[in-house]
Design a protein around this motif. Structure first.
Motif, PDB file in Angstrom:
ATOM      1  N   PRO A  90       0.523  16.230   0.993  1.00  0.00           N
ATOM      2  CA  PRO A  90       1.681  15.934   0.133  1.00  0.00           C
ATOM      3  C   PRO A  90       3.012  16.145   0.851  1.00  0.00           C
ATOM      4  CG  PRO A  90       0.807  18.100  -0.405  1.00  0.00           C
ATOM      5  CD  PRO A  90      -0.144  17.496   0.597  1.00  0.00           C
ATOM      6  N   LEU A  91       2.959  16.572   2.111  1.00  0.00           N
ATOM      7  CA  LEU A  91       4.184  16.789   2.880  1.00  0.00           C
ATOM      8  C   LEU A  91       4.467  15.630   3.834  1.00  0.00           C
ATOM      9  CD1 LEU A  91       3.746  20.593   3.678  1.00  0.00           C
ATOM     10  CD2 LEU A  91       5.133  19.532   1.896  1.00  0.00           C
ATOM     11  N   ILE A  92       3.925  14.466   3.538  1.00  0.00           N
ATOM     12  CA  ILE A  92       4.086  13.298   4.402  1.00  0.00           C
ATOM     13  C   ILE A  92       5.437  12.610   4.202  1.00  0.00           C
ATOM     14  CG2 ILE A  92       3.136  11.547   2.828  1.00  0.00           C
ATOM     15  CD1 ILE A  92       2.367  11.983   6.615  1.00  0.00           C
ATOM     16  N   GLY A  93       6.196  12.995   3.191  1.00  0.00           N
ATOM     17  CA  GLY A  93       7.451  12.305   2.889  1.00  0.00           C
ATOM     18  C   GLY A  93       8.432  12.280   4.038  1.00  0.00           C
ATOM     19  N   GLY A  94       8.552  13.387   4.760  1.00  0.00           N
ATOM     20  CA  GLY A  94       9.470  13.433   5.888  1.00  0.00           C
ATOM     21  C   GLY A  94       9.044  12.499   7.006  1.00  0.00           C
ATOM     22  N   SER A  95       7.744  12.376   7.222  1.00  0.00           N
ATOM     23  CA  SER A  95       7.226  11.474   8.249  1.00  0.00           C
ATOM     24  C   SER A  95       7.510  10.019   7.884  1.00  0.00           C
ATOM     25  CB  SER A  95       5.722  11.687   8.431  1.00  0.00           C
ATOM     26  OG  SER A  95       5.424  13.027   8.757  1.00  0.00           O
ATOM     27  N   ASN A 210      -1.701  -3.686   4.302  1.00  0.00           N
ATOM     28  CA  ASN A 210      -0.785  -4.820   4.180  1.00  0.00           C
ATOM     29  C   ASN A 210       0.221  -4.628   3.050  1.00  0.00           C
ATOM     30  OD1 ASN A 210      -2.620  -5.090   2.033  1.00  0.00           O
ATOM     31  ND2 ASN A 210      -2.488  -7.324   2.039  1.00  0.00           N
ATOM     32  N   ARG A 211       0.159  -3.496   2.368  1.00  0.00           N
ATOM     33  CA  ARG A 211       1.120  -3.196   1.317  1.00  0.00           C
ATOM     34  C   ARG A 211       2.169  -2.230   1.865  1.00  0.00           C
ATOM     35  NH1 ARG A 211       0.167  -5.135  -3.869  1.00  0.00           N
ATOM     36  NH2 ARG A 211      -1.492  -6.699  -3.710  1.00  0.00           N
ATOM     37  N   ARG A 212       3.426  -2.433   1.475  1.00  0.00           N
ATOM     38  CA  ARG A 212       4.533  -1.598   1.938  1.00  0.00           C
ATOM     39  C   ARG A 212       4.528  -1.501   3.462  1.00  0.00           C
ATOM     40  NH1 ARG A 212       3.811   3.447  -1.985  1.00  0.00           N
ATOM     41  NH2 ARG A 212       1.696   2.611  -2.103  1.00  0.00           N
ATOM     42  N   THR A 213       4.746  -2.642   4.089  1.00  0.00           N
ATOM     43  CA  THR A 213       4.815  -2.711   5.543  1.00  0.00           C
ATOM     44  C   THR A 213       6.248  -2.999   5.973  1.00  0.00           C
ATOM     45  OG1 THR A 213       4.343  -5.079   5.583  1.00  0.00           O
ATOM     46  CG2 THR A 213       2.458  -3.583   5.670  1.00  0.00           C
ATOM     47  N   TRP A 214       6.586  -2.573   7.170  1.00  0.00           N
ATOM     48  CA  TRP A 214       7.896  -2.853   7.741  1.00  0.00           C
ATOM     49  C   TRP A 214       7.795  -2.626   9.249  1.00  0.00           C
ATOM     50  CZ3 TRP A 214       6.266   1.574   5.687  1.00  0.00           C
ATOM     51  CH2 TRP A 214       6.537   2.775   6.355  1.00  0.00           C
ATOM     52  N   GLY A 215       8.601  -3.333  10.014  1.00  0.00           N
ATOM     53  CA  GLY A 215       8.588  -3.120  11.447  1.00  0.00           C
ATOM     54  C   GLY A 215       7.284  -3.559  12.087  1.00  0.00           C
ATOM     55  N   ASP A 216       7.123  -3.214  13.330  1.00  0.00           N
ATOM     56  CA  ASP A 216       5.959  -3.617  14.123  1.00  0.00           C
ATOM     57  C   ASP A 216       4.835  -2.602  13.942  1.00  0.00           C
ATOM     58  OD1 ASP A 216       4.232  -4.784  15.891  1.00  0.00           O
ATOM     59  OD2 ASP A 216       5.271  -4.082  17.693  1.00  0.00           O
ATOM     60  N   GLY A 217       3.829  -2.995  13.149  1.00  0.00           N
ATOM     61  CA  GLY A 217       2.672  -2.131  12.946  1.00  0.00           C
ATOM     62  C   GLY A 217       2.917  -0.949  12.034  1.00  0.00           C
ATOM     63  N   LEU A 218       4.012  -0.955  11.286  1.00  0.00           N
ATOM     64  CA  LEU A 218       4.336   0.175  10.416  1.00  0.00           C
ATOM     65  C   LEU A 218       3.901  -0.115   8.983  1.00  0.00           C
ATOM     66  CD1 LEU A 218       7.915   1.101  11.723  1.00  0.00           C
ATOM     67  CD2 LEU A 218       5.731   2.144  12.339  1.00  0.00           C
ATOM     68  N   HIS A 219       3.198   0.824   8.387  1.00  0.00           N
ATOM     69  CA  HIS A 219       2.846   0.745   6.971  1.00  0.00           C
ATOM     70  C   HIS A 219       2.796   2.157   6.404  1.00  0.00           C
ATOM     71  CE1 HIS A 219      -1.354   2.049   7.557  1.00  0.00           C
ATOM     72  NE2 HIS A 219      -1.390   1.256   8.618  1.00  0.00           N
ATOM     73  N   HIS A 220       2.560   2.259   5.103  1.00  0.00           N
ATOM     74  CA  HIS A 220       2.804   3.510   4.402  1.00  0.00           C
ATOM     75  C   HIS A 220       1.677   4.536   4.490  1.00  0.00           C
ATOM     76  CE1 HIS A 220       0.253   1.412   1.542  1.00  0.00           C
ATOM     77  NE2 HIS A 220       0.115   2.527   0.855  1.00  0.00           N
ATOM     78  N   VAL A 221       0.501   4.163   4.997  1.00  0.00           N
ATOM     79  CA  VAL A 221      -0.604   5.123   5.089  1.00  0.00           C
ATOM     80  C   VAL A 221      -0.516   5.816   6.445  1.00  0.00           C
ATOM     81  CG1 VAL A 221      -3.066   5.517   4.889  1.00  0.00           C
ATOM     82  CG2 VAL A 221      -2.014   3.642   3.607  1.00  0.00           C
ATOM     83  N   LEU A 222       0.082   7.002   6.449  1.00  0.00           N
ATOM     84  CA  LEU A 222       0.287   7.745   7.681  1.00  0.00           C
ATOM     85  C   LEU A 222      -0.707   8.903   7.795  1.00  0.00           C
ATOM     86  CD1 LEU A 222       4.193   8.128   7.826  1.00  0.00           C
ATOM     87  CD2 LEU A 222       2.777   6.167   8.462  1.00  0.00           C
ATOM     88  N   ASP A 223      -1.077   9.211   9.006  1.00  0.00           N
ATOM     89  CA  ASP A 223      -1.893  10.382   9.311  1.00  0.00           C
ATOM     90  C   ASP A 223      -0.942  11.571   9.442  1.00  0.00           C
ATOM     91  OD1 ASP A 223      -3.275  12.446  10.647  1.00  0.00           O
ATOM     92  OD2 ASP A 223      -4.573  11.021  11.682  1.00  0.00           O
ATOM     93  N   GLY A 224      -1.096  12.552   8.573  1.00  0.00           N
ATOM     94  CA  GLY A 224      -0.185  13.690   8.580  1.00  0.00           C
ATOM     95  C   GLY A 224      -0.215  14.489   9.866  1.00  0.00           C
TER      96      GLY A 224
END
Length: 290
Positions: A90-95, A210-224
């Motif tokens: 739940p602390l992924i917001g800063g990333s 493919n949802r909430r993507t931006w930039g080159d290879g950037l999307h919202h599912v990040l590895d914390g």
């Protein structure tokens, strides 16, 4: 529309489009109460508005009292944090904000990916009280939309509207017994489907690169643990008894194999990998197209 002949109440909330289908139109008073539930949730958990509880916690470390639903979110996130070895947090917001997906929507990374703070160092979650030890950005987006769907369903039931179907931009909650056939969106082409599934009483939620993507290879599912987007998996679906659980597990499938999650949660699942193969549980009752 989930059921032919039903009427729809559509609105925007927490950054997504909602549609509630019912046999008869929802009265104005009930609609206002539903929108009030959405507004209260947004006021607590949105990291995109400066007056939310999450924003206050990010600006000033301390103890904050959150709504009752926090007592359900905390243990769920705690278990998934443990199972994913810190990847789902739940602390992924800063990333996310660091990569450009923050309150200002700059969509421009400030630098290389930034790992999320360790939960045990930065946050204590005790029921509805969240105590931050640093300026951290809490983000419960992986389960929040599902939890809000559950809260809206509870409000409808309390108002005597027992027959309803909730569609939160593809995350679905069906509290009734009549099954609904749902198409599974193709992870690379939203106009196509890779299969269909029957949704009975319960929820079906999805997560996709493919949802909430931006930039080159950037999307919202990040590895914390790294702060970088996950690229080994492109889409996942989870079916569970509540939308909160289905929503959270759809994201967790990006980090933990479905069979491992099944050891601690009751749900069915489908995961599609970037190399084209798919894995699924035996009770995911649907059909994949060839």
């Amino acid at each position: 529309m989930a059921h032919p002949g039903w009427t729809d109440f559509s609105f925007d909330g927490i950054g997504t489009r909602w549609q509630i289908s019912t046999p008869s139109p929802i009265a104005d008073g009930h609609r206002r109460r539903l929108l009030g539930v959405v507004a209260d949730y947004d006021a607590a958990w949105s990291r995109f508005r400066p007056d939310s509880l999450v924003a206050r916690a990010a600006s000033q470390p301390g103890s904050y009292e959150f709504p009752a639903g926090a007592a359900d979110l905390g243990p769920l996130y705690g278990t998934l944090y443990r199972l994913s070895k810190g990847a789902m947090t739940p602390l992924i917001g800063g990333s996310l904000a660091h990569l450009g997906y923050g309150a200002g929507y700059s969509l421009r990374p400030e630098g290389p990916p930034l790992a999320a703070p360790h939960w045990e160092d930065a946050l204590e979650w005790d029921g509805t009280v969240l105590t931050t030890r640093a300026a951290v950005v809490i983000d419960v987006g992986a389960a929040g939309k599902g939890q809000l769907a559950d809260l809206l369903s509870a409000e409808l039931l309390a108002s005597g509207i027992t027959d309803h179907f909730i569609d939160a931009s593809g995350d679905l909650l069906n509290p009734g017994t009549a099954p609904v056939e749902v198409a599974l969106e193709h992870p690379y082409d939203a106009s196509r489907a890779i299969g269909v599934v029957m949704l009975g009483a319960g929820a079906l939620c999805a997560s996709a690169a493919n949802r909430r993507t931006w930039g080159d290879g950037l999307h919202h599912v990040l590895d914390g643990t790294t702060g970088a987007p996950v690229h080994t998996i492109v889409a996942s679906w989870a079916m569970a008894g509540t939308a909160m659980l289905a929503d959270a597990l759809a994201t967790a499938l990006f980090f933990v194999e479905g069979a491992r999650l099944r050891e601690e949660f009751e749900f069915s699942w489908l995961t599609v990998y970037s190399d084209g193969h798919a894995e699924y549980s035996a009770d995911f009752e649907g059909a994949l197209f060839s």
